[in-house]
Design a protein around this motif. Structure first.
Motif, PDB file in Angstrom:
ATOM      1  N   GLN A 112      28.442  39.107  40.049  1.00 22.73           N
ATOM      2  CA  GLN A 112      28.360  38.484  41.029  1.00 22.73           C
ATOM      3  C   GLN A 112      30.185  37.075  41.162  1.00 22.73           C
ATOM      4  O   GLN A 112      29.341  36.601  40.170  1.00 22.73           O
ATOM      5  CB  GLN A 112      28.330  38.729  42.207  1.00 22.73           C
ATOM      6  N   ALA A 113      30.089  36.218  41.763  1.00 23.51           N
ATOM      7  CA  ALA A 113      30.856  35.168  42.365  1.00 23.51           C
ATOM      8  C   ALA A 113      30.069  34.496  42.222  1.00 23.51           C
ATOM      9  O   ALA A 113      29.012  34.392  43.520  1.00 23.51           O
ATOM     10  CB  ALA A 113      32.117  35.545  43.251  1.00 23.51           C
ATOM     11  N   MET A 130      40.088  26.609  37.231  1.00 18.28           N
ATOM     12  CA  MET A 130      40.378  27.519  36.731  1.00 18.28           C
ATOM     13  C   MET A 130      39.576  28.578  36.783  1.00 18.28           C
ATOM     14  O   MET A 130      38.502  28.286  35.918  1.00 18.28           O
ATOM     15  CB  MET A 130      41.633  27.108  35.134  1.00 18.28           C
ATOM     16  N   ASP A 131      39.034  29.267  36.260  1.00 22.63           N
ATOM     17  CA  ASP A 131      38.076  30.945  35.989  1.00 22.63           C
ATOM     18  C   ASP A 131      38.706  31.584  35.511  1.00 22.63           C
ATOM     19  O   ASP A 131      39.797  32.329  35.107  1.00 22.63           O
ATOM     20  CB  ASP A 131      37.967  31.206  37.403  1.00 22.63           C
ATOM     21  N   PHE A 132      38.203  31.454  34.145  1.00 25.45           N
ATOM     22  CA  PHE A 132      38.703  31.934  33.031  1.00 25.45           C
ATOM     23  C   PHE A 132      37.049  32.988  32.695  1.00 25.45           C
ATOM     24  O   PHE A 132      37.465  33.319  31.532  1.00 25.45           O
ATOM     25  CB  PHE A 132      38.445  30.939  31.812  1.00 25.45           C
ATOM     26  N   SER A 133      36.912  33.489  33.757  1.00 23.85           N
ATOM     27  CA  SER A 133      34.711  33.733  33.871  1.00 23.85           C
ATOM     28  C   SER A 133      35.924  35.693  34.231  1.00 23.85           C
ATOM     29  O   SER A 133      36.605  35.365  34.687  1.00 23.85           O
ATOM     30  CB  SER A 133      34.559  34.290  34.323  1.00 23.85           C
ATOM     31  N   TRP A 134      35.060  36.135  33.422  1.00 23.16           N
ATOM     32  CA  TRP A 134      35.308  38.000  33.751  1.00 23.16           C
ATOM     33  C   TRP A 134      33.285  38.574  33.554  1.00 23.16           C
ATOM     34  O   TRP A 134      32.729  38.534  33.180  1.00 23.16           O
ATOM     35  CB  TRP A 134      35.941  39.065  32.682  1.00 23.16           C
ATOM     36  N   GLY A 142      35.336  30.599  48.148  1.00 20.95           N
ATOM     37  CA  GLY A 142      34.711  29.284  47.678  1.00 20.95           C
ATOM     38  C   GLY A 142      35.336  27.865  47.623  1.00 20.95           C
ATOM     39  O   GLY A 142      34.267  26.871  46.833  1.00 20.95           O
ATOM     40  N   VAL A 143      36.101  28.145  47.454  1.00 22.47           N
ATOM     41  CA  VAL A 143      37.077  26.732  47.671  1.00 22.47           C
ATOM     42  C   VAL A 143      37.798  26.159  48.187  1.00 22.47           C
ATOM     43  O   VAL A 143      38.169  27.483  49.694  1.00 22.47           O
ATOM     44  CB  VAL A 143      38.618  27.197  46.684  1.00 22.47           C
ATOM     45  N   GLN A 147      42.620  22.710  47.837  1.00 19.95           N
ATOM     46  CA  GLN A 147      42.489  23.873  45.360  1.00 19.95           C
ATOM     47  C   GLN A 147      42.799  24.765  45.432  1.00 19.95           C
ATOM     48  O   GLN A 147      43.011  25.500  45.890  1.00 19.95           O
ATOM     49  CB  GLN A 147      41.271  23.460  45.558  1.00 19.95           C
ATOM     50  N   GLU A 148      43.770  24.106  44.901  1.00 20.70           N
ATOM     51  CA  GLU A 148      44.368  25.996  44.468  1.00 20.70           C
ATOM     52  C   GLU A 148      43.620  26.861  42.873  1.00 20.70           C
ATOM     53  O   GLU A 148      43.193  25.701  41.753  1.00 20.70           O
ATOM     54  CB  GLU A 148      45.467  25.765  43.628  1.00 20.70           C
ATOM     55  N   LEU A 149      43.594  27.931  43.523  1.00 26.15           N
ATOM     56  CA  LEU A 149      42.367  28.261  41.962  1.00 26.15           C
ATOM     57  C   LEU A 149      43.313  29.505  41.318  1.00 26.15           C
ATOM     58  O   LEU A 149      44.158  30.413  41.745  1.00 26.15           O
ATOM     59  CB  LEU A 149      41.575  29.839  42.994  1.00 26.15           C
ATOM     60  N   PHE A 150      43.385  29.641  40.558  1.00 29.07           N
ATOM     61  CA  PHE A 150      43.604  29.982  39.439  1.00 29.07           C
ATOM     62  C   PHE A 150      42.701  30.843  38.371  1.00 29.07           C
ATOM     63  O   PHE A 150      42.046  30.533  37.586  1.00 29.07           O
ATOM     64  CB  PHE A 150      44.689  29.253  38.183  1.00 29.07           C
ATOM     65  N   GLY A 151      42.576  32.561  38.811  1.00 33.75           N
ATOM     66  CA  GLY A 151      41.669  33.289  38.636  1.00 33.75           C
ATOM     67  C   GLY A 151      41.965  34.308  37.545  1.00 33.75           C
ATOM     68  O   GLY A 151      43.263  33.755  37.022  1.00 33.75           O
ATOM     69  N   MET A 152      41.820  35.305  37.785  1.00 29.81           N
ATOM     70  CA  MET A 152      41.842  36.420  36.701  1.00 29.81           C
ATOM     71  C   MET A 152      42.993  37.147  36.685  1.00 29.81           C
ATOM     72  O   MET A 152      44.026  37.535  36.221  1.00 29.81           O
ATOM     73  CB  MET A 152      40.903  37.589  36.659  1.00 29.81           C
ATOM     74  N   GLU A 153      43.407  37.075  38.438  1.00 28.70           N
ATOM     75  CA  GLU A 153      44.361  38.132  38.535  1.00 28.70           C
ATOM     76  C   GLU A 153      45.744  36.612  38.390  1.00 28.70           C
ATOM     77  O   GLU A 153      46.572  36.864  37.483  1.00 28.70           O
ATOM     78  CB  GLU A 153      44.749  37.701  40.362  1.00 28.70           C
TER      79      GLU A 153
END
Length: 157
Positions: A112-113, A130-134, A142-143, A147-153
């Motif tokens: 989980q996150a 930048m989230d490179f996790s899966w 959580g941000v 802050q700008e989140l660049f996740g898997m999407e």
């Protein structure tokens, strides 16, 4: 589902998942760092992907790189040369620190996150995350707003 995955991977040239993700991550980091003169970066995790992110940051001339690890001592032993170029600390130490990164990179793996509404990122400074996790290690909740989140999407697109 498997058939669709194969078609998409073939269409976009994703032949090796890890290598494709590393190339994507490297390009994204180069672009993020090149747009700023000085960058303070936090890398969550010191596994293969975390080490690759650190190598790219250092190759781009970044000198203020912090690594967050559950076990800084064990992380430093795994890769002493790389560890000597960064500051490694625990998650608790990061929470107590005054670090104001403008780049946060997550490579940690959990079911989980790790960071969400009930456990937000300790840093609230303006930052690209930048989230490179899966599965993802950072949820949108959580941000901070700045802050700008660049996740898997984002990476899949």
């Amino acid at each position: 589902m498997i058939s669709a995955n194969r078609i998409i991977r073939r269409e976009f040239g994703f032949n090796q998942t890890t290598e494709s993700m590393l190339n994507l991550a490297t390009n994204a980091l180069e672009e993020a760092v090149s747009s700023k003169e000085t960058t303070s970066s936090v890398v969550l995790g010191f596994g293969d992907m975390g080490c690759k992110a650190i190598e790219v940051l250092l190759s781009l001339g970044q000198t203020s790189v912090y690594v967050i690890s559950r076990s800084p001592h064990n992380a430093a032993i795994r890769n002493p040369e790389l560890a000597s170029s960064v500051k490694i600390m625990t998650f608790e130490e990061w929470k107590k620190s005054s670090i104001k990164p403008n780049l946060i990179i997550s490579t940690i793996r959990n079911n989980q996150a790790t960071f969400n509404e009930s456990n937000p990122l300790p840093s609230t400074s303006d930052a690209m995350v930048m989230d490179f996790s899966w599965p993802p290690s950072i949820d949108k909740s959580g941000v901070s707003k700045n802050q700008e989140l660049f996740g898997m999407e984002h990476w899949i697109r």
